[in-house]
Design an enzyme around this catalytic site. Structure first.
Site, PDB file in Angstrom:
ATOM      1  N   ARG A 225      -7.617  40.630  47.582  1.00  0.00           N
ATOM      2  CA  ARG A 225      -8.276  41.753  47.872  1.00  0.00           C
ATOM      3  C   ARG A 225      -8.017  42.954  46.914  1.00  0.00           C
ATOM      4  O   ARG A 225      -6.491  42.963  46.467  1.00  0.00           O
ATOM      5  CB  ARG A 225      -8.276  42.314  49.328  1.00  0.00           C
ATOM      6  N   HIS A 273     -15.795  38.748  42.084  1.00  0.00           N
ATOM      7  CA  HIS A 273     -15.441  38.265  43.278  1.00  0.00           C
ATOM      8  C   HIS A 273     -16.026  37.127  43.774  1.00  0.00           C
ATOM      9  O   HIS A 273     -17.283  36.977  44.434  1.00  0.00           O
ATOM     10  CB  HIS A 273     -15.826  39.327  44.546  1.00  0.00           C
TER      11      HIS A 273
HETATM   12  P1  NAP Z   1      -4.764  32.932  56.087  1.00  0.00           P
HETATM   13  O1  NAP Z   1      -4.913  31.365  56.491  1.00  0.00           O
HETATM   14  O2  NAP Z   1      -5.003  33.944  57.191  1.00  0.00           O
HETATM   15  O3  NAP Z   1      -3.395  32.989  55.506  1.00  0.00           O
HETATM   16  C1  NAP Z   1      -2.647  34.129  55.079  1.00  0.00           C
HETATM   17  C2  NAP Z   1      -1.399  33.915  54.647  1.00  0.00           C
HETATM   18  O4  NAP Z   1      -0.745  35.101  54.161  1.00  0.00           O
HETATM   19  C3  NAP Z   1      -0.494  33.407  55.688  1.00  0.00           C
HETATM   20  O5  NAP Z   1       0.491  32.365  55.098  1.00  0.00           O
HETATM   21  C4  NAP Z   1       0.281  34.552  56.296  1.00  0.00           C
HETATM   22  O6  NAP Z   1       1.755  34.106  56.642  1.00  0.00           O
HETATM   23  C5  NAP Z   1       0.631  35.198  54.906  1.00  0.00           C
HETATM   24  N1  NAP Z   1       0.874  36.709  55.165  1.00  0.00           N
HETATM   25  C6  NAP Z   1       0.110  37.553  55.885  1.00  0.00           C
HETATM   26  N2  NAP Z   1       0.631  38.774  55.815  1.00  0.00           N
HETATM   27  C7  NAP Z   1       1.996  38.683  55.514  1.00  0.00           C
HETATM   28  C8  NAP Z   1       3.034  39.604  54.941  1.00  0.00           C
HETATM   29  N3  NAP Z   1       3.080  40.854  55.441  1.00  0.00           N
HETATM   30  N4  NAP Z   1       4.137  38.917  54.171  1.00  0.00           N
HETATM   31  C9  NAP Z   1       3.766  37.585  53.613  1.00  0.00           C
HETATM   32  N5  NAP Z   1       2.912  37.072  53.903  1.00  0.00           N
HETATM   33  C10 NAP Z   1       1.804  37.258  54.757  1.00  0.00           C
HETATM   34  O7  NAP Z   1      -5.835  33.264  54.968  1.00  0.00           O
HETATM   35  P2  NAP Z   1      -6.692  32.541  53.689  1.00  0.00           P
HETATM   36  O8  NAP Z   1      -7.851  31.826  54.522  1.00  0.00           O
HETATM   37  O9  NAP Z   1      -5.674  31.713  53.024  1.00  0.00           O
HETATM   38  O10 NAP Z   1      -7.137  33.626  52.851  1.00  0.00           O
HETATM   39  C11 NAP Z   1      -6.148  34.519  52.390  1.00  0.00           C
HETATM   40  C12 NAP Z   1      -7.192  35.820  51.869  1.00  0.00           C
HETATM   41  O11 NAP Z   1      -7.921  35.417  50.496  1.00  0.00           O
HETATM   42  C13 NAP Z   1      -8.171  36.309  52.610  1.00  0.00           C
HETATM   43  O12 NAP Z   1      -7.647  37.132  53.612  1.00  0.00           O
HETATM   44  C14 NAP Z   1      -9.253  37.003  51.808  1.00  0.00           C
HETATM   45  O13 NAP Z   1      -8.784  38.462  51.706  1.00  0.00           O
HETATM   46  C15 NAP Z   1      -8.870  36.386  50.507  1.00  0.00           C
HETATM   47  N6  NAP Z   1     -10.153  35.584  50.216  1.00  0.00           N
HETATM   48  C16 NAP Z   1     -10.617  35.812  48.640  1.00  0.00           C
HETATM   49  C17 NAP Z   1     -11.944  35.052  48.794  1.00  0.00           C
HETATM   50  C18 NAP Z   1     -12.399  35.386  47.010  1.00  0.00           C
HETATM   51  O14 NAP Z   1     -13.459  34.811  46.594  1.00  0.00           O
HETATM   52  N7  NAP Z   1     -11.807  36.140  46.126  1.00  0.00           N
HETATM   53  C19 NAP Z   1     -12.270  33.897  49.156  1.00  0.00           C
HETATM   54  C20 NAP Z   1     -11.663  33.903  50.491  1.00  0.00           C
HETATM   55  C21 NAP Z   1     -10.591  34.635  50.922  1.00  0.00           C
HETATM   56  P3  NAP Z   1       1.803  33.268  57.969  1.00  0.00           P
HETATM   57  O15 NAP Z   1       1.624  32.027  57.595  1.00  0.00           O
HETATM   58  O16 NAP Z   1       3.366  33.409  58.333  1.00  0.00           O
HETATM   59  O17 NAP Z   1       1.015  33.974  58.799  1.00  0.00           O
HETATM   60  C1  GLV Z   2     -14.138  36.295  50.576  1.00  0.00           C
HETATM   61  O1  GLV Z   2     -13.829  37.157  50.081  1.00  0.00           O
HETATM   62  C2  GLV Z   2     -13.510  35.943  51.674  1.00  0.00           C
HETATM   63  O2  GLV Z   2     -12.986  36.492  52.365  1.00  0.00           O
HETATM   64  O3  GLV Z   2     -13.874  34.875  52.328  1.00  0.00           O
END
Ligand code: NAP
Ligand code: GLV
Length: 310
Positions: A225, A273
């Site tokens: 983000r 994005h």
């Molecule tokens: P997720 O499964 O919820 O995983 C989040 C990870 O971040 C977990 O390993 C969590 O730790 C860690 N985390 C959270 N808070 C933390 C902190 N304070 N310090 C250290 N580690 C922390 O999320 P995801 O599905 O992988 O997605 C991640 C993010 O990618 C989304 O929230 C979104 O903002 C972004 N995204 C972007 C796109 C794009 O097109 N650019 C697409 C999809 C997603 P724990 O495992 O210990 O809980």
């Molecule tokens: C995209 O940014 C998502 O959060 O899936």
């Protein structure tokens, strides 16, 4: 029972209504602006809802984020916090993010931006880089996307380290956890990939303090983000050479304003994005499945923890 759908572009809203309607013909699916009886709405499917819109529906059973992140839903401080929020995730979306991370990590590793600049100047300069096993790459966030991306980087051969809130064991990856583990995670890292959720704890985490702990000349890839990044700290780190290049998919304001200094910066690569955006045909299948399951059982595996913020 009505499912209310909102995305900022009216044409996208219509498209999602159509796709969901085809998959869920027994449900009443309509755009927010076409809701006549707010009390009939039991589910809302949203991307960046307008502040106050969701609070209009007194009988919401769940909110579906058209995305993995739920920060865009929680930005609306009027959303009742007891309403469950369902993330939209899946193998196609993980695959897309893995491709994005591998593409841009390899691009940094092989110094492609410098090669492109050299080509523009008709300059033949055989830049020699070490092989991947001599390059340390770090992934912040080891959730669905971060863990899968880190595993792919390790398969390519990089020395791969990962950082998360709670401790993790992932084959082939050295992991660190919590603020106490952050300095050791950052030390020696040459390509830093951010795949954290946006929460109060992670906002502004990509700042001078973090950049200064990386190997000098490191690259940054932010596919999470925009508000994870302190823009002015990045510009200063690029100027000083502490950071050599940044690849940014996400921004504080999207679309990135035309007068933003990032657009014309020679050491910044911008993608709009698109790292792993959900398209309506794929996303509507995942959402239809999740909604049916939630409606039958009151739960789904992809429920976010609203109090935690992700
Ligand atoms: P997720 O499964 O919820 O995983 C989040 C990870 O971040 C977990 O390993 C969590 O730790 C860690 N985390 C959270 N808070 C933390 C902190 N304070 N310090 C250290 N580690 C922390 O999320 P995801 O599905 O992988 O997605 C991640 C993010 O990618 C989304 O929230 C979104 O903002 C972004 N995204 C972007 C796109 C794009 O097109 N650019 C697409 C999809 C997603 P724990 O495992 O210990 O809980
Ligand atoms: C995209 O940014 C998502 O959060 O899936």
């Amino acid at each position: 029972m009505t499912i209310a759908v909102y995305l900022p572009a009216a044409s996208s809203t219509q498209n999602w209504c159509q796709m969901l309607g085809d998959l869920m013909p027994d449900w009443d699916i309509r755009a927010f602006d076409q809701i006549e009886d707010p009390a009939s709405v039991t589910y809302a499917v949203v991307w960046r809802p307008r502040v106050g819109d969701l609070a209009r529906f007194p009988n919401l059973k769940a909110i579906v984020s058209i995305g993995a992140g739920i920060d865009h839903v929680l930005l609306d401080t009027e959303v009742p916090r007891h309403v469950p929020v369902i993330r939209t995730v899946g193998t196609d979306l993980t695959q897309l993010m893995k491709e994005y991370v591998a593409l841009h990590t390899l691009r940094m590793h092989r110094n492609l931006p410098q090669m492109q600049a050299n080509q523009a100047a008709s300059k033949w300069d055989a830049i020699v880089v070490p092989p991947a096993p001599e390059r340390r790459v770090g992934v912040m966030g080891l959730g669905n996307l971060g863990a899968a991306s880190a595993q792919l980087l390790a398969q390519i051969g990089f020395q791969t380290v990962g950082w998360s809130r709670s401790p993790k064991e992932i084959g082939g990856i050295t992991t660190y956890a919590g603020m106490a583990g952050l300095p050791d995670f950052l030390a020696g890292t040459e390509v830093l990939v951010c795949l954290l959720p946006l929460t109060d704890s992670t906002r502004g985490i990509l700042d001078a303090n973090v950049f200064n702990q990386l190997q000098r000349g490191a690259s940054i890839i932010n596919a999470a983000r925009g508000p994870h990044l302190v823009d002015s700290d990045l510009l200063a780190a690029l100027e000083s050479g502490q950071v050599s290049h940044a690849t940014l998919d996400v921004f504080h304001i999207e679309p990135l304003p035309v007068d933003h200094p990032f657009w014309s910066h020679p050491k910044i690569t911008i993608t709009p994005h698109v790292a792993s955006m959900i398209d309506a045909p794929t996303g509507s299948k995942i959402i239809a499945r999740n909604l049916r399951l939630f409606d039958q059982t009151g739960s789904v595996p992809d429920l976010a923890d609203v109090a935690r913020g992700y």
